[in-house]
Design a protein around this motif. Structure first.
Motif, PDB file in Angstrom:
ATOM      1  N   PHE A  15       0.967  -1.266   0.001  1.00 14.62           N
ATOM      2  CA  PHE A  15       0.370   0.317   0.314  1.00 14.62           C
ATOM      3  C   PHE A  15       0.915   1.245   0.116  1.00 14.62           C
ATOM      4  O   PHE A  15       2.051   0.737   0.671  1.00 14.62           O
ATOM      5  N   PHE A  16       0.191   2.521  -0.374  1.00 13.99           N
ATOM      6  CA  PHE A  16       1.628   3.290  -0.871  1.00 13.99           C
ATOM      7  C   PHE A  16       0.419   4.713  -0.257  1.00 13.99           C
ATOM      8  O   PHE A  16      -1.281   5.365  -0.411  1.00 13.99           O
ATOM      9  N   GLY A  17       1.120   5.506   0.586  1.00 14.85           N
ATOM     10  CA  GLY A  17       0.417   7.192   0.759  1.00 14.85           C
ATOM     11  C   GLY A  17       1.676   7.943   0.412  1.00 14.85           C
ATOM     12  O   GLY A  17       2.125   8.012   0.435  1.00 14.85           O
ATOM     13  N   GLU A  18       1.127   8.764   0.391  1.00 17.34           N
ATOM     14  CA  GLU A  18       1.631  10.440   0.026  1.00 17.34           C
ATOM     15  C   GLU A  18       0.791  11.504   1.377  1.00 17.34           C
ATOM     16  O   GLU A  18       0.145  11.467   1.252  1.00 17.34           O
ATOM     17  N   PHE A  19       1.953  11.866   1.947  1.00 13.01           N
ATOM     18  CA  PHE A  19       2.223  12.463   3.150  1.00 13.01           C
ATOM     19  C   PHE A  19       2.770  13.691   2.553  1.00 13.01           C
ATOM     20  O   PHE A  19       3.779  14.311   1.620  1.00 13.01           O
ATOM     21  N   SER A  20       2.545  14.501   3.977  1.00 11.62           N
ATOM     22  CA  SER A  20       3.158  16.227   3.511  1.00 11.62           C
ATOM     23  C   SER A  20       4.986  16.093   2.771  1.00 11.62           C
ATOM     24  O   SER A  20       5.654  16.623   2.489  1.00 11.62           O
ATOM     25  N   MET A  21       5.574  14.872   4.179  1.00 20.39           N
ATOM     26  CA  MET A  21       6.841  14.787   4.298  1.00 20.39           C
ATOM     27  C   MET A  21       7.530  13.861   2.657  1.00 20.39           C
ATOM     28  O   MET A  21       9.310  13.942   2.888  1.00 20.39           O
ATOM     29  N   LEU A  56      -3.203   5.420   9.783  1.00 21.34           N
ATOM     30  CA  LEU A  56      -3.342   5.720  11.276  1.00 21.34           C
ATOM     31  C   LEU A  56      -1.894   7.369  11.103  1.00 21.34           C
ATOM     32  O   LEU A  56      -1.321   7.674  11.958  1.00 21.34           O
ATOM     33  N   MET A  57      -0.801   6.191  10.120  1.00 18.27           N
ATOM     34  CA  MET A  57       0.569   7.285  10.135  1.00 18.27           C
ATOM     35  C   MET A  57      -0.013   8.867   9.600  1.00 18.27           C
ATOM     36  O   MET A  57       0.363   9.626   9.476  1.00 18.27           O
ATOM     37  N   ALA A  58      -1.649   8.664   8.400  1.00 18.53           N
ATOM     38  CA  ALA A  58      -1.777  10.064   8.210  1.00 18.53           C
ATOM     39  C   ALA A  58      -2.335  11.074   8.654  1.00 18.53           C
ATOM     40  O   ALA A  58      -2.056  12.143   9.176  1.00 18.53           O
ATOM     41  N   ARG A  59      -3.333  10.583  10.175  1.00 14.62           N
ATOM     42  CA  ARG A  59      -3.461  11.446  11.441  1.00 14.62           C
ATOM     43  C   ARG A  59      -2.590  11.735  12.360  1.00 14.62           C
ATOM     44  O   ARG A  59      -2.422  12.253  13.023  1.00 14.62           O
ATOM     45  N   SER A  60      -0.933  11.068  12.365  1.00 20.32           N
ATOM     46  CA  SER A  60      -0.242  11.602  13.239  1.00 20.32           C
ATOM     47  C   SER A  60       0.077  12.947  13.106  1.00 20.32           C
ATOM     48  O   SER A  60       0.440  13.686  11.990  1.00 20.32           O
ATOM     49  N   ILE A  61       0.465  13.298  14.421  1.00 16.74           N
ATOM     50  CA  ILE A  61       1.952  14.977  14.148  1.00 16.74           C
ATOM     51  C   ILE A  61       3.328  14.853  13.734  1.00 16.74           C
ATOM     52  O   ILE A  61       3.498  15.612  14.082  1.00 16.74           O
ATOM     53  N   ILE A 118       8.387  10.626   8.131  1.00 15.90           N
ATOM     54  CA  ILE A 118       7.513   8.813   8.380  1.00 15.90           C
ATOM     55  C   ILE A 118       8.159   7.929   9.630  1.00 15.90           C
ATOM     56  O   ILE A 118       7.350   7.123  10.716  1.00 15.90           O
ATOM     57  N   SER A 119       8.960   7.469   9.207  1.00 12.22           N
ATOM     58  CA  SER A 119       9.590   6.403  10.469  1.00 12.22           C
ATOM     59  C   SER A 119       8.960   6.639  11.747  1.00 12.22           C
ATOM     60  O   SER A 119       8.250   6.141  12.149  1.00 12.22           O
ATOM     61  N   GLU A 120       9.074   8.216  12.234  1.00 12.74           N
ATOM     62  CA  GLU A 120       8.357   8.367  14.038  1.00 12.74           C
ATOM     63  C   GLU A 120       6.822   8.084  13.502  1.00 12.74           C
ATOM     64  O   GLU A 120       6.104   7.566  14.517  1.00 12.74           O
ATOM     65  N   ARG A 121       5.692   8.159  12.255  1.00  7.46           N
ATOM     66  CA  ARG A 121       4.600   8.527  11.836  1.00  7.46           C
ATOM     67  C   ARG A 121       4.804   7.145  11.963  1.00  7.46           C
ATOM     68  O   ARG A 121       3.109   6.466  12.405  1.00  7.46           O
ATOM     69  N   ILE A 122       5.138   5.598  11.695  1.00  8.96           N
ATOM     70  CA  ILE A 122       5.228   4.262  11.706  1.00  8.96           C
ATOM     71  C   ILE A 122       5.001   4.018  13.025  1.00  8.96           C
ATOM     72  O   ILE A 122       3.861   3.687  13.924  1.00  8.96           O
ATOM     73  N   LYS A 123       5.982   4.508  14.008  1.00  6.82           N
ATOM     74  CA  LYS A 123       6.087   4.265  14.776  1.00  6.82           C
ATOM     75  C   LYS A 123       4.395   4.612  15.768  1.00  6.82           C
ATOM     76  O   LYS A 123       3.541   3.755  17.014  1.00  6.82           O
TER      77      LYS A 123
END
Length: 486
Positions: free
Chosen positions: A109-115, A155-160, A164-169
């Motif tokens: 699965f793929f997601g595009e985030f601000s970073m 869940l990654m998309a809603r992380s602040i 990306i590594s920290e969002r995965i955590k």
């Protein structure tokens, strides 16, 4: 292309959900991933996918139904996946749609985030995915698949968190269940295992690059050197500066899936520092010690029963023989078989070596009994070939409980051992004797000399014991009844 259908004669086996693979730091990484996925094909045959990243072309992906060899060996496709960083996934569905797999459920699965973008491939099952999905939809998330793994992206998309590594955590701290994950950003290859380490994940070195794989056989095929296993609860982030290891979760005792040793993993893989083949052979030794019987021949039910049969024969002194021959060209899928072909049953896959079997008292060694339907058919074939007696020896304890951690298991009511005693199963299958290796014997074969420590078992053995190390929250909400405390 027609949907990839489950093999009608494989429905009496447990199936692993998937395999994951990733490579960083090598030219044409997607080609290495395709080879790795080919080696992991036994973990999932429904579909596969690869995502690659190239600095000039960005992220590119390909997802296809069917075998890796039929899709990801075509130059025209692989040329669309350039770059020195890629991950891949082979799938057998446990969560999500069944039967005719939807292409939207095929990972990564793929997601595009601000970073930047991130692709994720997941082996395992999330036991609170239904609750998370409801919560995320109520908060505005729009799901594109029916897979539990997509929850991680949302869940990654809603992380602040800022990277990306920290969002995965962040995301993985919210989920429950089993997960071995291979992920990638534009510059990093990431691997994570759940705190109990239920599903496998290993690290390898290839030239100046690195590889992550569900099993060591995936490293072998690309010529990578096995470095070590990713430890339970560990997250590794790999880029051109090296490897950074962290522990995002609180420490917990490891509970690796013992069925990986019994059936799921390839016999040429290494798990927990032990050869899978040697563990399976040793299970046969334990079986012969626990359940001897006077007989003339020890025969495996190919191919998964072979190492245990070799061990049983060596320990018992009874000759080993290939009394059943497997059709190697059938594969593990069969597209739209006719009713006439369906009625042929297991004879499409297996044929009896009549000259060897006739007049013999035969011990058949198989890896497991799930519904028992295939065991009955094999018994009939052996008797039809003129065997004097048929004795089944099973290289795992009775499978009486479903798995919720990444294995496609029938509901409890459809498991033979959940409804019958060992003697009743023997009579239902119609054999002269039926014996399973004990749970202690299985643990001894896996390297635990004293057997299973009931207070602190090393492995996840819930399918045998009914003791679930991770509460299956979603299933309990749907009415599943846990084993009563003793």
């Amino acid at each position: 292309m027609q949907p990839f259908l489950s093999h009608p004669f494989d429905d009496d086996k447990l199936h692993e959900e998937c395999g994951v693979f990733g490579v960083v730091g090598v030219a044409d990484a997607a080609n290495f991933v395709a080879l790795g996925l080919h080696a992991l094909q036994h973990r999932g045959q429904e579909a596969g996918g690869i995502v690659a990243h190239d600095p000039e072309q960005g992220f590119n992906s390909a997802r296809r139904f069917g075998y890796v060899r039929d899709n990801f060996t075509k130059a025209s496709l692989m040329e669309t996946l350039p770059g020195a960083l890629a991950i891949g996934h082979v799938r057998y569905s446990t969560a999500g749609s069944k039967g005719a797999t939807a292409i939207r459920d095929v990972q990564p699965f793929f997601g595009e985030f601000s970073m930047g973008g991130c692709a994720i491939a997941h082996n395992g099952n999330l036991t609170n995915a239904a609750a998370l999905r409801r919560e995320l939809i109520e908060r505005g998330s729009i799901f594109q698949s029916s897979s539990d793994s997509e929850c991680i992206i949302h869940l990654m998309a809603r992380s602040i968190q800022k990277n990306i590594s920290e969002r995965i955590k962040d995301a993985l701290r919210r989920v429950e269940g089993a997960f071995s994950i291979v992920a990638m950003t534009r510059t990093k290859l990431i691997g994570v295992r759940d705190p109990l380490g239920v599903r496998p994940l290993v690290l390898g070195k290839i030239g100046d690059g690195w590889a992550l794989s569900s099993e060591t056989c995936g490293l072998d095929i690309i010529g990578a050197e096995f470095v070590r296993e990713i430890e339970p609860g560990e997250m590794v982030v790999i880029d051109d500066t090296g490897i950074n290891s962290t522990r995002p979760f609180g420490p917990q005792p490891s509970r690796f899936c013992i069925f990986e040793h019994v059936y799921f993993s390839r016999p040429d893989s290494i798990l927990g520092g032990r050869s899978v083949y040697e563990t399976r052979r040793q299970i046969g030794v334990e079986l012969a010690k626990e359940s001897p019987v006077d007989a003339d021949l020890v025969c495996p039910v190919p191919d998964s029963g072979t190492p245990a049969a070799i061990g049983y024969a060596a320990q018992s002194g009874i000759p080993y023989g290939m009394g059943i021959i497997r059709n190697q060209y059938m594969g593990r899928t069969f597209i739209e078989p006719t009713e006439q072909i369906r009625n042929m049953g297991v004879r499409l896959k297996l044929n009896v070596n009549r000259a060897l079997i006739r007049g013999k008292r035969v011990i058949l060694v198989d890896d497991s009994v799930v519904r028992g339907t295939t065991s009955r058919k094999i018994k009939d074939m052996i008797l039809d070939a003129g065997a004097a007696e048929v004795h089944f020896r099973i290289a795992s304890p009775p499978t009486a409980w479903p798995c919720f951690y990444g294995v496609d298991t029938p509901e409890r009511g459809k498991l033979l051992a959940a409804n019958m005693s060992e003697d009743e199963m023997r009579d239902w299958i119609g054999v002269d004797s039926l014996k399973f290796v004990s749970l202690d014997g299985l643990y001894r074969a896996a390297g635990e000399a004293q057997g299973r420590d009931a207070k602190a078992p090393r492995y996840c053995d819930a399918c045998f014991s009914g003791e679930y190390p991770i509460t299956p929250s979603d299933m309990i909400a749907r009415g599943f009844e846990m084993k009563a405390a003793e």
